[in-house]
Design an enzyme around this catalytic site. Structure first.
Site, PDB file in Angstrom:
ATOM      1  N   ASP A  76      53.707  45.224 -13.609  1.00  0.00           N
ATOM      2  CA  ASP A  76      52.834  44.747 -14.702  1.00  0.00           C
ATOM      3  C   ASP A  76      51.494  44.306 -14.099  1.00  0.00           C
ATOM      4  O   ASP A  76      50.432  44.535 -14.678  1.00  0.00           O
ATOM      5  CB  ASP A  76      53.473  43.587 -15.475  1.00  0.00           C
ATOM      6  CG  ASP A  76      54.201  44.048 -16.747  1.00  0.00           C
ATOM      7  OD1 ASP A  76      54.779  45.157 -16.728  1.00  0.00           O
ATOM      8  OD2 ASP A  76      54.193  43.307 -17.754  1.00  0.00           O
ATOM      9  N   ASP A 100      55.655  37.166  -2.694  1.00  0.00           N
ATOM     10  CA  ASP A 100      54.616  36.273  -3.230  1.00  0.00           C
ATOM     11  C   ASP A 100      53.263  36.575  -2.564  1.00  0.00           C
ATOM     12  O   ASP A 100      52.226  36.681  -3.239  1.00  0.00           O
ATOM     13  CB  ASP A 100      55.015  34.778  -3.094  1.00  0.00           C
ATOM     14  CG  ASP A 100      55.620  34.418  -1.733  1.00  0.00           C
ATOM     15  OD1 ASP A 100      55.848  35.329  -0.908  1.00  0.00           O
ATOM     16  OD2 ASP A 100      55.859  33.217  -1.495  1.00  0.00           O
ATOM     17  N   ASP A 114      59.635  45.216 -11.137  1.00  0.00           N
ATOM     18  CA  ASP A 114      59.254  45.020 -12.542  1.00  0.00           C
ATOM     19  C   ASP A 114      57.997  44.155 -12.646  1.00  0.00           C
ATOM     20  O   ASP A 114      57.018  44.504 -13.308  1.00  0.00           O
ATOM     21  CB  ASP A 114      60.414  44.358 -13.293  1.00  0.00           C
ATOM     22  CG  ASP A 114      60.043  44.049 -14.740  1.00  0.00           C
ATOM     23  OD1 ASP A 114      59.524  44.948 -15.415  1.00  0.00           O
ATOM     24  OD2 ASP A 114      60.253  42.892 -15.179  1.00  0.00           O
ATOM     25  N   LYS A 153      62.025  38.777  -0.276  1.00  0.00           N
ATOM     26  CA  LYS A 153      61.850  37.319  -0.295  1.00  0.00           C
ATOM     27  C   LYS A 153      62.951  36.754   0.586  1.00  0.00           C
ATOM     28  O   LYS A 153      63.769  35.932   0.148  1.00  0.00           O
ATOM     29  CB  LYS A 153      61.922  36.831  -1.749  1.00  0.00           C
ATOM     30  CG  LYS A 153      61.618  35.366  -1.958  1.00  0.00           C
ATOM     31  CD  LYS A 153      60.178  34.973  -1.663  1.00  0.00           C
ATOM     32  CE  LYS A 153      60.057  33.455  -1.665  1.00  0.00           C
ATOM     33  NZ  LYS A 153      58.804  32.976  -1.055  1.00  0.00           N
ATOM     34  N   TYR A 171      69.219  43.058 -11.484  1.00  0.00           N
ATOM     35  CA  TYR A 171      69.592  43.642 -12.776  1.00  0.00           C
ATOM     36  C   TYR A 171      71.016  44.186 -12.765  1.00  0.00           C
ATOM     37  O   TYR A 171      71.349  45.066 -13.546  1.00  0.00           O
ATOM     38  CB  TYR A 171      68.647  44.805 -13.127  1.00  0.00           C
ATOM     39  CG  TYR A 171      67.275  44.432 -13.626  1.00  0.00           C
ATOM     40  CD1 TYR A 171      66.425  43.605 -12.896  1.00  0.00           C
ATOM     41  CD2 TYR A 171      66.790  44.947 -14.830  1.00  0.00           C
ATOM     42  CE1 TYR A 171      65.149  43.298 -13.341  1.00  0.00           C
ATOM     43  CE2 TYR A 171      65.514  44.644 -15.286  1.00  0.00           C
ATOM     44  CZ  TYR A 171      64.699  43.817 -14.527  1.00  0.00           C
ATOM     45  OH  TYR A 171      63.432  43.533 -14.974  1.00  0.00           O
TER      46      TYR A 171
HETATM   47  C1  IPM Z   1      60.278  47.733 -17.675  1.00  0.00           C
HETATM   48  C2  IPM Z   1      60.766  46.713 -18.680  1.00  0.00           C
HETATM   49  C3  IPM Z   1      62.279  46.582 -18.615  1.00  0.00           C
HETATM   50  C4  IPM Z   1      62.665  46.103 -17.241  1.00  0.00           C
HETATM   51  C5  IPM Z   1      62.884  45.641 -19.664  1.00  0.00           C
HETATM   52  C6  IPM Z   1      62.505  46.068 -21.030  1.00  0.00           C
HETATM   53  C7  IPM Z   1      64.362  45.496 -19.526  1.00  0.00           C
HETATM   54  O1  IPM Z   1      60.138  45.505 -18.515  1.00  0.00           O
HETATM   55  O2  IPM Z   1      60.733  48.891 -17.717  1.00  0.00           O
HETATM   56  O3  IPM Z   1      59.411  47.398 -16.877  1.00  0.00           O
HETATM   57  O4  IPM Z   1      62.601  44.899 -16.956  1.00  0.00           O
HETATM   58  O5  IPM Z   1      63.036  46.936 -16.444  1.00  0.00           O
HETATM   59 MN    MN Z   2      58.567  45.550 -17.066  1.00  0.00          MN
END
Ligand code: IPM
Ligand code: MN
Ligand code: NAD
Length: 353
Positions: free
Chosen positions: A243, A215, A239, A182, A132
């Protein structure tokens, strides 16, 4: 003493869940002065920017910011996110993104095996560099020879501070750090990360350290989440893994995060892991748990540790006893859940006085 806290509801379900997190915090009777920060996609449509030029002044004196989410189908994502959340993380150098993933009692887990008590992971995501870094470019647009370059940047300073923080966090938990890289395919940045991790691990002989390829780690999170304590990962890996972790703890609506720069004095930014969820925005059905959980992390950050514990206990009680939103098997509205947590928080804090 009154603490100033920024309130940045943002887009989509952001304002819906932030309103309930604020309600729950207000029920604790603390001396907080909320400062509204009406930034986001509507601000962009009006002013051509996601937040005003003088955003830093607006945050002056704020100990922390509670945020909803940003992102609206009417604004390209790379503009809205780089104009707000990513800008704040980078400009305030909020290098640590803490994301606890714990399965609470009463919350359905999509995995067959684990129950509450079996899932208690803490993700620490590097938050300002890596994939990022924002370095790259495009050339020859529209031609067959078009290129898009996105460069990952790993610095020894950036990697070292996040790894050291992971080990310190593990010292206060079950004492195991799992570092996700990785470095079989990518031979520079992640290899530097692994080398630094090895060095930092040497400073913490009481903490276990393992290096796992990202992975394989994704598979292990599903097969055996109970084997993980503190997981430290680069910006993009963190990130994606969080999720997945959110899903394991009951869904996107459950997960909380803290963007902080430990020992810096900069305000922390606290937000649920989920986005603006345009598919359910405006319906009053979003789960406010992740936002409320984020508010508990905020309270801890501004020195209100007891209030933080009380609010977390209230959230846990409501998750166990209901009401719950539909994503976690109930039929309650966002507001009904927020009101229940606020009522429980008021009850618990009255009892402890
Ligand atoms: C998160 C989000 C952000 C990220 C996006 C919205 C840029 O997905 O905070 O997890 O990737 O950091
Ligand atoms: Mn995210
Ligand atoms: P999302 O997290 O918004 O939604 C993914 C899925 O989870 C959707 O089905 C949604 O309905 C569900 N969900 C999310 N939050 C929920 C909640 N509180 N309760 C119940 N269900 C919930 O991810 P997305 O759809 O990929 O992204 C939507 C927008 O949000 C995009 O513009 C994206 O860039 C942005 N985004 C912003 C942030 C942030 O501001 N921190 C984080 C992630 C995504």
């Amino acid at each position: 003493m009154t603490t100033r806290v920024g309130l940045l509801p943002g887009d989509g379900v952001g304002p819906e869940v932030v309103a309930e997190a604020r309600r729950a915090v207000d029920a604790l009777g603390l001396e907080l002065d909320w400062t509204e920060l009406p930034w986001g996609s509507a601000h962009w449509h009006e002013h051509g920017r996601m937040m005003p030029d003088d955003w830093r002044e607006a945050l002056e004196g704020c100990g922390a910011v509670l945020m909803g989410a940003v992102g609206d189908p009417s604004v390209p994502d790379h503009i809205s996110l780089w104009g707000l959340i990513l800008e704040l993380r980078q400009r305030l150098d909020l290098w640590a993104n803490l994301r606890p993933a714990r399965l609470l009692e009463g919350i359905p887990c999509p995995l067959a095996g684990p129950g509450p008590g079996d899932v208690d992971m803490l993700f620490l995501r590097e938050n300002t560099e890596g994939e990022y870094s924002g370095i790259g470019g495009r050339a020859h647009q529209g031609l067959p020879s078009e290129v898009g370059i996105e460069t990952s940047v790993f610095t020894r300073t950036g990697v070292e501070r996040v790894l050291r923080h992971a080990f310190r966090l593990a010292e206060g938990r079950r004492g195991v750090v799992t570092s996700a890289t990785k470095s079989n395919a990518s031979r520079y940045g992640y290899v530097l990360w692994d080398e630094v991790a090895e060095d930092v691990a040497g400073e913490f002989p009481g903490v276990g350290y393992e290096r796992v390829l990202v992975d394989a780690l994704a598979a292990r999170m599903v097969r055996d989440p109970g084997s993980l304590d503190v997981v430290v990962a680069s910006n993009l890996f963190g990130d994606i893994l969080t999720d997945l972790a959110a899903a394991i703890q009951g869904g996107m609506g459950m997960a909380a995060s803290a963007n902080v720069a430990p020992e810096s004095g900069e305000p922390g930014l606290f937000e649920p892991v989920h986005g603006s969820a345009p598919d359910i925005a405006g319906q009053g059905i979003a789960n406010p748990a992740g936002a409320i959980w984020s508010a508990t992390l905020l309270l801890d950050h501004i020195g209100e540790s007891e209030a933080s514990r009380t609010l977390m206990a209230a959230l846990e009680d409501v998750c166990r006893d209901g009401p719950r939103t539909r994503d976690i098997g109930g039929d309650a509205s966002t507001r009904e859940v927020g009101e229940a947590v606020a009522a429980r928080a008021a009850e618990l804090s009255a009892r402890s006085r």
